[in-house]
Design a protein around this motif. Structure first.
Motif, PDB file in Angstrom:
ATOM      1  N   ASP A  52     -17.230  87.487  43.258  1.00 18.28           N
ATOM      2  CA  ASP A  52     -18.444  87.272  42.466  1.00 18.28           C
ATOM      3  C   ASP A  52     -18.101  86.888  41.031  1.00 18.28           C
ATOM      4  O   ASP A  52     -18.802  86.086  40.403  1.00 18.28           O
ATOM      5  CB  ASP A  52     -19.305  88.540  42.445  1.00 18.28           C
ATOM      6  CG  ASP A  52     -19.928  88.851  43.788  1.00 18.28           C
ATOM      7  OD1 ASP A  52     -20.285  87.898  44.502  1.00 18.28           O
ATOM      8  OD2 ASP A  52     -20.059  90.047  44.122  1.00 18.28           O
ATOM      9  N   GLN A 107     -18.763 102.186  44.398  1.00 23.83           N
ATOM     10  CA  GLN A 107     -19.773 101.625  43.500  1.00 23.83           C
ATOM     11  C   GLN A 107     -21.180 101.883  44.006  1.00 23.83           C
ATOM     12  O   GLN A 107     -21.399 102.081  45.206  1.00 23.83           O
ATOM     13  CB  GLN A 107     -19.565 100.122  43.329  1.00 23.83           C
ATOM     14  CG  GLN A 107     -19.644  99.324  44.617  1.00 23.83           C
ATOM     15  CD  GLN A 107     -19.525  97.820  44.387  1.00 23.83           C
ATOM     16  OE1 GLN A 107     -20.481  97.170  43.947  1.00 23.83           O
ATOM     17  NE2 GLN A 107     -18.347  97.267  44.670  1.00 23.83           N
ATOM     18  N   THR A 108     -22.114 101.868  43.062  1.00 24.85           N
ATOM     19  CA  THR A 108     -23.533 101.964  43.367  1.00 24.85           C
ATOM     20  C   THR A 108     -24.278 100.930  42.544  1.00 24.85           C
ATOM     21  O   THR A 108     -24.082 100.847  41.327  1.00 24.85           O
ATOM     22  CB  THR A 108     -24.083 103.364  43.040  1.00 24.85           C
ATOM     23  OG1 THR A 108     -23.493 104.323  43.924  1.00 24.85           O
ATOM     24  CG2 THR A 108     -25.605 103.416  43.217  1.00 24.85           C
ATOM     25  N   ILE A 109     -25.105 100.118  43.198  1.00 24.76           N
ATOM     26  CA  ILE A 109     -25.980  99.185  42.504  1.00 24.76           C
ATOM     27  C   ILE A 109     -27.342  99.853  42.365  1.00 24.76           C
ATOM     28  O   ILE A 109     -27.977 100.212  43.363  1.00 24.76           O
ATOM     29  CB  ILE A 109     -26.124  97.855  43.277  1.00 24.76           C
ATOM     30  CG1 ILE A 109     -24.743  97.244  43.546  1.00 24.76           C
ATOM     31  CG2 ILE A 109     -27.020  96.889  42.503  1.00 24.76           C
ATOM     32  CD1 ILE A 109     -23.940  96.899  42.319  1.00 24.76           C
ATOM     33  N   ARG A 128     -30.961  99.533  41.777  1.00 21.76           N
ATOM     34  CA  ARG A 128     -31.893  98.410  41.914  1.00 21.76           C
ATOM     35  C   ARG A 128     -33.164  98.639  41.106  1.00 21.76           C
ATOM     36  O   ARG A 128     -34.279  98.643  41.633  1.00 21.76           O
ATOM     37  CB  ARG A 128     -32.182  98.163  43.392  1.00 21.76           C
ATOM     38  CG  ARG A 128     -30.930  97.843  44.146  1.00 21.76           C
ATOM     39  CD  ARG A 128     -31.127  97.312  45.532  1.00 21.76           C
ATOM     40  NE  ARG A 128     -29.829  96.948  46.081  1.00 21.76           N
ATOM     41  CZ  ARG A 128     -29.167  95.849  45.776  1.00 21.76           C
ATOM     42  NH1 ARG A 128     -29.688  94.972  44.951  1.00 21.76           N
ATOM     43  NH2 ARG A 128     -27.976  95.602  46.277  1.00 21.76           N
ATOM     44  N   PRO A 187     -26.236  91.504  44.003  1.00 20.80           N
ATOM     45  CA  PRO A 187     -25.946  91.669  45.430  1.00 20.80           C
ATOM     46  C   PRO A 187     -25.864  93.153  45.787  1.00 20.80           C
ATOM     47  O   PRO A 187     -25.807  94.016  44.909  1.00 20.80           O
ATOM     48  CB  PRO A 187     -24.594  90.980  45.594  1.00 20.80           C
ATOM     49  CG  PRO A 187     -23.973  91.020  44.239  1.00 20.80           C
ATOM     50  CD  PRO A 187     -25.105  90.910  43.269  1.00 20.80           C
ATOM     51  N   ARG A 188     -25.820  93.451  47.089  1.00 21.49           N
ATOM     52  CA  ARG A 188     -25.770  94.846  47.530  1.00 21.49           C
ATOM     53  C   ARG A 188     -24.472  95.527  47.115  1.00 21.49           C
ATOM     54  O   ARG A 188     -24.436  96.746  46.909  1.00 21.49           O
ATOM     55  CB  ARG A 188     -25.938  94.930  49.050  1.00 21.49           C
ATOM     56  CG  ARG A 188     -27.350  94.589  49.496  1.00 21.49           C
ATOM     57  CD  ARG A 188     -27.623  95.077  50.910  1.00 21.49           C
ATOM     58  NE  ARG A 188     -29.048  94.973  51.212  1.00 21.49           N
ATOM     59  CZ  ARG A 188     -29.951  95.887  50.898  1.00 21.49           C
ATOM     60  NH1 ARG A 188     -29.562  96.983  50.257  1.00 21.49           N
ATOM     61  NH2 ARG A 188     -31.214  95.732  51.205  1.00 21.49           N
ATOM     62  N   ALA A 189     -23.426  94.760  46.997  1.00 22.12           N
ATOM     63  CA  ALA A 189     -22.142  95.281  46.519  1.00 22.12           C
ATOM     64  C   ALA A 189     -21.432  94.160  45.772  1.00 22.12           C
ATOM     65  O   ALA A 189     -21.524  92.998  46.149  1.00 22.12           O
ATOM     66  CB  ALA A 189     -21.289  95.787  47.667  1.00 22.12           C
ATOM     67  N   TYR A 226     -29.865  96.654  37.150  1.00 21.05           N
ATOM     68  CA  TYR A 226     -30.397  95.323  36.875  1.00 21.05           C
ATOM     69  C   TYR A 226     -30.626  95.173  35.364  1.00 21.05           C
ATOM     70  O   TYR A 226     -31.062  96.104  34.693  1.00 21.05           O
ATOM     71  CB  TYR A 226     -31.739  95.115  37.569  1.00 21.05           C
ATOM     72  CG  TYR A 226     -31.681  94.884  39.058  1.00 21.05           C
ATOM     73  CD1 TYR A 226     -30.498  94.992  39.782  1.00 21.05           C
ATOM     74  CD2 TYR A 226     -32.836  94.557  39.759  1.00 21.05           C
ATOM     75  CE1 TYR A 226     -30.465  94.775  41.150  1.00 21.05           C
ATOM     76  CE2 TYR A 226     -32.818  94.342  41.131  1.00 21.05           C
ATOM     77  CZ  TYR A 226     -31.632  94.455  41.825  1.00 21.05           C
ATOM     78  OH  TYR A 226     -31.607  94.242  43.177  1.00 21.05           O
ATOM     79  N   VAL A 253     -31.002  89.728  39.721  1.00 21.61           N
ATOM     80  CA  VAL A 253     -30.974  90.503  40.966  1.00 21.61           C
ATOM     81  C   VAL A 253     -29.542  90.518  41.497  1.00 21.61           C
ATOM     82  O   VAL A 253     -28.969  89.466  41.796  1.00 21.61           O
ATOM     83  CB  VAL A 253     -31.937  89.912  42.010  1.00 21.61           C
ATOM     84  CG1 VAL A 253     -31.841  90.694  43.319  1.00 21.61           C
ATOM     85  CG2 VAL A 253     -33.368  89.928  41.471  1.00 21.61           C
TER      86      VAL A 253
END
Length: 258
Positions: free
Chosen positions: A143, A192-194, A196, A136-138, A121, A134
């Motif tokens: 997008d 991928q990894t978000i 948070r 998205p989850r992926a 973020y 914020v």
């Protein structure tokens, strides 16, 4: 996990000092730091002193004189000086942004599966306004076709192998560079990894010249982006693309489609 930190700078010596401070103060240091300059000769001399103070390497961009050209030159430097393998990561920082001190550590800790792409973020800071983006989850290609969910160079880790897979950054663009890159990257199978956590500050103050608030730059770049990627957009995505351009930049569909 080997991390190469890259800062592209363009005649913003006071801001470069802040960005570099955030890089060298990381609790998990970068394995190498490159600053690539698009600046005037006068400011390049000042940048030499700044980089000498921080003991980091400074290079004059010899590719297209643009942000994307300098990014591609940094990739060239990396592959000439480091073994390109599945563990080598590119982490860029815009010269007007800053990383939180634990950014690199948090990204490393989150990389449980040796992902191709990691994104944290960021907060867009303009005066007293602090707007955390914020995610998205992926992330998906759509997008970035329709807008930007809150991703830029400053909050992105990507494997150098994947940069090479998509041939780096489009040197025809001077804005929408990150969006174009992610459209092309996410057209492939990417792990991928978000992350948070708010780990990056992006300063968007309007009291100085920025690409974002320069319509002479924005309009031709939106036209180029649309012409390049419209074949990937269905009707709904096109509508969202035009709504986003109008809401954020006051660009109409007629400004873009020529």
């Amino acid at each position: 996990m080997k991390i190469i930190a890259v800062i592209i700078t363009h005649n913003r010596t006071s801001l470069l000092h802040r960005a570099l401070t955030s890089v060298v103060n990381q609790t998990r240091p970068a394995d190498d730091v490159y600053v690539v300059s698009n600046s005037s000769e006068v400011n390049y001399e000042i940048e030499k002193d700044i980089c000498r103070k921080f003991s980091v390497s400074l290079f004059k961009n010899i590719k297209t004189s643009s942000h994307s050209g300098a990014l591609n030159y940094s990739i060239h430097l990396i592959i000439n000086n480091h073994l390109v393998n599945n563990d080598l990561y590119f982490a860029s920082l815009d010269d007007d942004d800053e990383w939180h001190p634990n950014y690199l550590l948090e990204m490393c800790n989150a990389n449980k599966s040796n992902c191709d792409l990691l994104v944290a973020y960021l907060s867009r800071i303009n005066g007293n306004l602090n707007n955390i983006q914020v995610l998205p989850r992926a992330l998906t290609r759509n997008d970035f076709l329709k807008g930007n969910p809150g991703v830029g160079g400053s909050n992105t880790f990507v494997k150098v192998e994947k940069l090479l897979l998509v041939n780096g950054f489009d040197e025809n663009l001077t804005s929408n560079i990150d969006r174009d890159f992610f459209v092309r990257l996410l057209s492939n199978t990417i792990s991928q990894t978000i992350v948070r956590k708010h780990l990056v500050n992006a300063y968007t103050d309007n009291g100085r010249s920025r690409v974002t608030n320069n319509l002479d730059i924005r309009i031709p770049n939106f036209r180029y982006f649309y012409k390049k990627h419209q074949h990937l957009m269905d009707k709904d995505i096109k509508n969202e693309f035009f709504l986003w351009a109008e809401k954020l930049f006051s660009l109409s569909e007629n400004d873009i489609v020529r």
